[in-house]
Design an enzyme around this catalytic site. Structure first.
Site, short mmCIF file in Angstrom:
data_model
loop_
_atom_site.label_atom_id
_atom_site.label_comp_id
_atom_site.label_asym_id
_atom_site.label_seq_id
_atom_site.Cartn_x
_atom_site.Cartn_y
_atom_site.Cartn_z
N ASP A 218 -16.84 -28.93 1.09
CA ASP A 218 -17.74 -28.76 -0.23
C ASP A 218 -16.97 -28.40 -1.38
OD1 ASP A 218 -16.70 -26.15 0.91
OD2 ASP A 218 -18.60 -25.49 1.22
N HIS A 219 -15.66 -27.84 -1.44
CA HIS A 219 -15.06 -27.28 -2.64
C HIS A 219 -14.52 -28.58 -3.60
CE1 HIS A 219 -15.62 -23.37 -0.82
NE2 HIS A 219 -15.09 -22.98 -1.88
N ASP B 163 -13.48 -17.94 3.70
CA ASP B 163 -14.27 -18.17 2.39
C ASP B 163 -14.85 -16.73 2.32
OD1 ASP B 163 -15.20 -20.32 -0.03
OD2 ASP B 163 -16.55 -18.50 0.55
N ARG C 121 -20.27 -15.32 -9.10
CA ARG C 121 -18.95 -14.92 -9.80
C ARG C 121 -19.03 -15.41 -11.25
NH1 ARG C 121 -15.17 -15.74 -4.67
NH2 ARG C 121 -15.73 -13.71 -3.80
N SER D 117 -12.13 -14.26 -4.26
CA SER D 117 -11.91 -15.28 -3.24
C SER D 117 -10.77 -14.78 -2.15
CB SER D 117 -11.24 -16.32 -3.83
OG SER D 117 -10.53 -16.97 -3.13
N ARG E 250 -8.92 -16.53 -0.88
CA ARG E 250 -7.71 -17.68 -1.02
C ARG E 250 -6.18 -17.07 -0.72
NH1 ARG E 250 -9.08 -19.01 -7.10
NH2 ARG E 250 -10.78 -19.11 -6.00
C1 MIC Z 1 -14.79 -18.87 -4.30
O1 MIC Z 1 -16.03 -18.58 -4.29
O2 MIC Z 1 -13.85 -18.21 -5.20
C2 MIC Z 1 -14.34 -19.67 -3.23
C3 MIC Z 1 -13.43 -20.86 -3.84
O3 MIC Z 1 -15.32 -20.27 -2.58
C4 MIC Z 1 -13.22 -18.86 -2.56
C5 MIC Z 1 -12.20 -19.63 -1.47
C6 MIC Z 1 -11.49 -20.53 -2.13
O4 MIC Z 1 -10.56 -19.88 -2.98
O5 MIC Z 1 -10.88 -21.70 -1.88
C7 MIC Z 1 -13.78 -17.72 -1.75
O6 MIC Z 1 -14.61 -17.22 -2.19
O7 MIC Z 1 -13.41 -17.27 -0.76
FE1 SF4 Z 2 -18.58 -22.66 -3.11
FE2 SF4 Z 2 -17.36 -20.12 -3.43
FE3 SF4 Z 2 -19.12 -21.05 -5.14
FE4 SF4 Z 2 -19.96 -20.32 -2.89
S1 SF4 Z 2 -18.91 -18.91 -4.33
S2 SF4 Z 2 -20.63 -22.15 -3.83
S3 SF4 Z 2 -18.16 -21.07 -1.42
S4 SF4 Z 2 -17.13 -21.89 -4.77
#
Ligand code: MIC
Ligand code: SF4
Length: 643
Positions: free
Chosen positions: A67-68, A122, A382, A541, A543
């Site tokens: 999905d990313h 995630d 965010r 995140s 990550r």
């Molecule tokens: C995000 O919302 O920052 C992400 C992208 O979903 C990350 C995961 C990632 O860095 O791949 C998260 O929330 O953990």
């Molecule tokens: Fe995707 Fe992270 Fe955004 Fe949720 S917060 S929609 S998991 S990128």
């Protein structure tokens, strides 16, 4: 197990406890029932799982979502998708094809089960708390361990009850409630807490609304958030054709909490988070009339049928303002199917909205970056500086109601002025699981199935044991609230997630583009790199690349005023010592480029975690509080090196 009255969190944790005693120990280990990964963190998680030599996943269910990275400019994303699909087939993981939807929305709809534990690579995995799961975000390697049947470790949580009373007014919704919670508790200082929602107001919120609230617990920095599993949960599961997955989980009468905070839902007004933190909460009233350039609706926080149908009701028979662009991304195919059936899609099209893919897209800056200096209202979770892909953009987080009302005029509007009818919880959701592959072989896998590895998939680097002494350099000095988006940017760089040497080129790109080259130069001279930071280092995140790539560049320690939970765990998983200052004022004694002598660092980690570092401006006392398990990992160079 004790007979004492328990709250919901304690009940689920007690039923999954495999290590430690919550009454005595600072850390506990829990059994994990379900895991989820998404593509951006998943490739690394499965590469790590492969290197553990396990033949199939040992969980109740593990799902790999895509999905990313769905944009597919260049071969990298598609390479990753193929790799993930082949791994899922081989090891007994369910594979959710690209286009099926956003992991958290899909997991809630089709797999989440009250009373179970869910670990996801995630940070918004706690969305599952909306359905009564203890759902926790973690680094990919922790998911790999859980898929291999291993326990997951958390600091023994304190539980805060958020007692909800009354009922929300029309035009006010779950997003406003969680922003209210963020206004009170902020984005730092909540490490180690579970927020449990309780009280008579809970039953007035449907499951998608509860999920929105649990989702943004990630922004508070808590371990997770959880709702009870009650008649509303049951109705949701029945409507999803999953009645058998229902278990009632309510707090016992007399259950105790470490803290209690009350919210009268009737008094909540529309809220928004101003740039550049989800904790900068203001009322919509205070911003009314401000010019808006872009409005984006969707993300794992607000992409349910309830949310997008509500937007359609606001826009019915009207058109969005000429000078505002509006994009809508639904959370799943189920949501799209329902909107197609009830005419909402036609309404949204007619109103001039851009219908986007069912994916993360704009939320992670992988799509629809706004114009220079734009004001962008978004329903995601965010609004870190630059995350939208446009550094100068001013991103505000709002409810779908506020987004829709504002789309009509191109200005910030109060949705309570002309509220629409409430969307009632559907009696039956249309179920179409055809984009979930390998359900029949879930948990079993297909022996001998070939793993497809394109050139974007590079091997995972392993750490080395911690040296007795380190001659080091302060490779970068950053301030407070540095997010993982600062450390390891996503957006255009996201496609290098499966290739550590390549992705490592962008570590700290938004703060210091020369970080990568300087670190490698120091490494060549035999010097260790150290990151110095302020409060709440590593917010955001899950990550693990924000630890893995620095490890690859020779970072051996982080010295911060405080470090966020998931990032701290990731640092340990990759053998980086997470130090904090004994005296936060000592932060001022270190500057970028300073030589730092970490004499006896290994002995300090083996011992009480205290170390005095020599700097040009005098001695600086550091500490690290590690459990025995964490100590072992740091000493041997991280989790992979320990296997
Ligand atoms: C995000 O919302 O920052 C992400 C992208 O979903 C990350 C995961 C990632 O860095 O791949 C998260 O929330 O953990
Ligand atoms: Fe995707 Fe992270 Fe955004 Fe949720 S917060 S929609 S998991 S990128």
């Amino acid at each position: 197990m004790s007979r004492e009255a328990k709250n919901v969190a304690q009940k689920i944790l007690a039923a999954h406890l495999v290590e430690g005693d919550p009454a005595k120990d600072a850390e506990i280990g829990i059994r994990i029932d379900q895991t989820l990964t998404q593509d951006a963190t998943g490739t690394m998680a499965y590469l790590q799982f492969e290197s553990m030599g396990v033949v199939r996943v040992k969980t109740e269910v593990s799902v790999s979502y895509v999905d990313h990275n769905t944009v597919q400019i260049g071969f990298e994303n598609a390479d990753d998708h193929d790799f993930l699909q082949s791994v899922a087939k081989k090891y007994g993981v369910v594979y959710s094809k690209c286009g099926n939807g956003i992991c958290h929305q899909l997991h809630l709809e089709r797999f989440g089960r009250p009373g179970t534990t869910l670990l996801g690579s995630d940070s918004h995995t706690p969305t599952g708390g909306g359905i009564g799961q203890i759902a926790i975000g973690a680094g990919g390697i922790d998911i790999a361990v859980a898929m291999a049947g291993g326990a997951f470790h958390i600091p023994t949580p304190k539980v805060r009850a958020i007692v909800l009373k009354g009922r929300l007014r029309r035009g006010v919704s779950a997003k406003d409630v969680i922003l209210k919670v963020l206004e009170k508790f902020g984005t730092k200082g909540n490490v180690g807490w579970i927020f449990e929602y309780a009280g008579p107001g809970v039953k007035t919120l449907d499951v998608p609304s509860r999920a929105t609230i649990a989702n943004m617990g990630a922004e508070l920095g808590v371990t997770t958030s959880v709702f009870p599993s009650d008649a509303v949960t049951r109705q949701f599961l029945v409507a999803q054709g999953r009645a058998k997955d229902f278990t009632e989980i309510l707090p016992d009468r007399g259950a105790k909490y470490d803290d209690v905070f009350e919210i009268d839902l009737a008094k909540v007004e529309p809220m928004m988070a101003a740039p550049h933190s989800p904790g900068n909460v203001v009322t919509v009233r205070s911003m009314k009339g401000a010019k808006v350039n872009q409005i984006l609706i969707g993300s794992c926080t607000n992409s349910s049928y309830r949310d997008i149908r509500t937007v359609a009701l606001y826009l019915k028979g009207k058109h969005v303002a000429d000078d505002v662009e509006v994009g809508i991304a639904c959370g799943s195919r189920q949501v799209v199917n329902m909107l197609a059936k009830d005419g909402s899609l036609a309404i949204l099209h007619a109103a001039g909205c851009r219908m986007l893919e069912n994916a993360c897209g704009f939320c992670i800056g992988a799509h629809m970056s706004p114009r220079t200096g734009a004001v962008s209202l978004r329903t995601n979770n965010r609004n870190f500086e630059g995350r939208s892909g446009t550094k100068s953009a001013q991103v505000y987080l709002v409810s779908p109601e506020t987004a829709a009302a504002s789309a009509l005029t191109g200005k910030v509007e109060l949705p309570t002025k002309r509220p629409v009818a409430a969307v009632s919880a559907p009696k039956r959701f249309p179920v179409d699981d055809s984009m979930f592959l390998y359900r029949a072989t879930a948990g079993k896998g297909v022996r001998g199935a070939e793993i497809v590895r394109g050139p974007n998939i590079a091997p995972v680097p392993k750490g080395v044991p911690l040296a007795a002494d380190l001659k080091a350099v302060c490779a970068i000095k950053v301030g407070d609230k540095i997010t993982t988006d600062h450390i390891m940017p996503a957006g255009a760089r996201l496609k290098f997630r499966s290739n550590v040497p390549q992705y490592a080129k962008f570590v700290f790109e938004p703060c210091d583009a020369a970080f990568h080259d300087n670190c490698l130069a120091n490494k060549e001279k035999g010097l260790a790199n150290v990151i110095v930071a302020g409060e709440s280092y590593g917010q955001g995140s899950s990550r693990e690349h924000a630890a893995l790539c620095p490890m690859y560049l020779g970072v051996k320690a982080v010295i911060a005023k405080s470090i966020e939970r998931i990032h701290r765990a990731n640092l340990i998983n990759f053998g980086i010592v997470p130090f904090t200052f004994e005296n936060p004022k000592d932060y001022d004694k270190i500057a970028k480029g300073d030589a730092l002598e970490l004499k006896g660092v290994r002995a300090a980690v083996e011992g009480d975690g205290r170390l005095t570092v020599k700097t040009a401006k005098g001695d600086v006392a550091l500490k690290t509080a590690l459990s025995d398990r964490e100590r072992r990992l740091v000493l041997c160079g991280g989790l992979l090196a320990s296997l």
